[in-house]
Write a protein that holds these residues in place. Structure first.
Motif, short mmCIF file in Angstrom:
data_model
loop_
_atom_site.label_atom_id
_atom_site.label_comp_id
_atom_site.label_asym_id
_atom_site.label_seq_id
_atom_site.Cartn_x
_atom_site.Cartn_y
_atom_site.Cartn_z
N VAL A 26 0.82 -1.21 0.00
CA VAL A 26 0.00 0.00 0.00
C VAL A 26 0.86 1.27 0.00
CG1 VAL A 26 -2.03 -1.07 1.05
CG2 VAL A 26 -0.27 -0.09 2.53
N VAL A 27 2.09 1.15 0.48
CA VAL A 27 3.02 2.29 0.48
C VAL A 27 4.38 1.81 -0.03
CG1 VAL A 27 4.13 4.11 1.86
CG2 VAL A 27 1.81 3.37 2.42
N VAL A 52 9.41 6.13 10.02
CA VAL A 52 8.30 6.05 10.97
C VAL A 52 7.02 6.61 10.35
CG1 VAL A 52 7.42 6.89 13.19
CG2 VAL A 52 9.78 6.09 13.00
N ARG A 53 7.15 7.74 9.66
CA ARG A 53 5.98 8.34 9.00
C ARG A 53 5.38 7.41 7.96
NH1 ARG A 53 5.03 10.97 4.27
NH2 ARG A 53 7.23 10.80 3.67
N LEU A 54 6.23 6.80 7.14
CA LEU A 54 5.72 5.90 6.09
C LEU A 54 5.15 4.61 6.67
CD1 LEU A 54 8.48 6.38 3.36
CD2 LEU A 54 6.13 7.25 3.34
N LEU A 55 5.73 4.13 7.75
CA LEU A 55 5.16 2.96 8.42
C LEU A 55 3.76 3.27 8.93
CD1 LEU A 55 5.29 0.12 9.68
CD2 LEU A 55 6.40 1.16 11.67
N ASN A 56 3.61 4.43 9.58
CA ASN A 56 2.29 4.81 10.09
C ASN A 56 1.28 4.97 8.95
OD1 ASN A 56 3.08 4.77 12.73
ND2 ASN A 56 3.26 6.97 12.95
N LYS A 57 1.73 5.58 7.87
CA LYS A 57 0.85 5.74 6.71
C LYS A 57 0.40 4.38 6.19
CE LYS A 57 0.78 7.80 2.06
NZ LYS A 57 1.54 8.63 1.09
N ALA A 58 1.32 3.44 6.09
CA ALA A 58 0.98 2.10 5.60
C ALA A 58 0.02 1.38 6.54
CB ALA A 58 2.26 1.28 5.42
N LEU A 59 0.22 1.53 7.84
CA LEU A 59 -0.69 0.91 8.80
C LEU A 59 -2.10 1.46 8.69
CD1 LEU A 59 1.64 0.80 11.94
CD2 LEU A 59 0.80 -1.18 10.67
N LEU A 60 -2.22 2.77 8.54
CA LEU A 60 -3.54 3.38 8.44
C LEU A 60 -4.25 2.97 7.15
CD1 LEU A 60 -2.71 6.95 9.79
CD2 LEU A 60 -4.08 5.19 10.92
N LEU A 61 -3.51 2.93 6.05
CA LEU A 61 -4.12 2.56 4.77
C LEU A 61 -4.49 1.08 4.72
CD1 LEU A 61 -3.17 5.42 3.97
CD2 LEU A 61 -2.41 4.47 1.79
N SER A 62 -3.69 0.25 5.35
CA SER A 62 -3.93 -1.20 5.25
C SER A 62 -4.92 -1.72 6.29
CB SER A 62 -2.61 -1.97 5.39
OG SER A 62 -2.06 -1.80 6.68
#
Length: 294
Positions: A26-27, A52-62
């Protein structure tokens, strides 16, 4: 930032190690930032703010039905698993008074990330009012709301124009909130915030990272005159003005030594119920203080 995989709330979506294959799907920008730890497991460098920012983004999208999420450089980047725990344990607290669905929540200090409204809306279908003293934070939060169908009918944002106030100016005469959430500024000053960050970097063997914070954060998010103790004390005093408009008042408490004076202040202000809800993410212990009146 908390690692996913153990000791989260039983209802958490983060009780297993991160599925990086799913997250990279997803990211894709996350892929070049993946590394192997000494045990040969895939992870990220948690001192790297962009990772950290991209990990959080991926968690929210997935995991949370979000189609768009981002924050400006330098803004506070919250650890998703730990924030989700606060939402789940708050739901348990609310459930003791009845159902957890269709609740209206006030998030004090919503920030640019909009993290609690996202999690509360996605997991429990809650509606939110989010307040903040920073107009630029609300501008980014508003962009997240507008670009996610899940949030458009569930989230309202309000600017707190007086930085000395917490609940006043935000709770209106016609409002009722089943609960208030808050992640208060912890430090008393920028210098105190940077000193702790530098200690963490030294412990990680990154002495040259002086002054950098992997989780980001600006003044209104990280420090407040008098620190966490004074901020939550102000919140407690103001909560007496809204006894009939709020079910549970709650706030994360980073420093456990602040619990005793805050509980003492709550008793002085005639809180009817006072609870300390303990949480744990891996080896990290956290908690939130909760109180209510009639």
């Amino acid at each position: 930032m908390s690692r996913s995989g153990k000791n989260h709330h039983p209802n958490s979506r983060h009780n297993q190690p991160y599925d990086f294959k799913k997250l990279v799907a997803v990211v894709p920008e996350l892929k070049p930032l993946l590394v192997k730890n000494p045990a040969g497991q895939t992870t990220i460098l948690f001192h790297d703010a962009n990772a950290v920012r991209l990990l959080n983004k991926a968690l929210l999208l997935s995991e949370y039905a979000i189609t768009y999420w981002d924050i400006p450089a330098g803004q506070l980047c919250p650890p998703i698993p730990g924030r989700a725990d606060y939402v789940h344990y708050l739901a348990d607290l609310i459930a003791a008074d009845g159902a957890t669905k269709d609740k209206n929540i006030l998030d004090v200090g919503v920030g640019c990330s909009l993290i609690y409204p996202i999690l509360g809306a996605a997991i429990y279908g809650w509606s939110f009012v989010g307040s903040d003293v920073a107009d630029e934070a609300l501008t980014n939060a508003r962009k997240i709301v507008e670009q996610n169908a899940l949030l458009r009918s569930r989230v309202t944002l309000r600017l707190q124009r007086d930085q000395s106030l917490v609940l006043k100016n935000i709770i209106q005469t016609t409002d009722y909130f089943d609960a208030v959430m808050c992640n208060p500024p912890f430090f008393k000053s920028k210098e105190e915030a940077n000193a702790q960050s530098n200690r963490k970097l030294v412990n990680l063997g990154l002495q040259n990272g002086k002054g950098q914070r992997n989780f980001g954060g600006r003044s209104n998010e990280l420090w407040y005159p008098g620190g966490e103790l004074r901020f939550v004390s102000t919140m407690i005093k103001e909560s007496t003005l809204f006894k009939e408009q709020v079910g549970w008042f709650t706030s994360l408490i980073s420093n456990k030594d602040n619990l005793h004076p805050l509980q003492k202040l709550l008793k002085k202000n005639a809180a009817e119920e006072i609870e300390v809800v303990k949480m744990q993410q891996g080896n990290k212990q956290s908690r939130f203080l909760a109180w209510k009146f009639a």
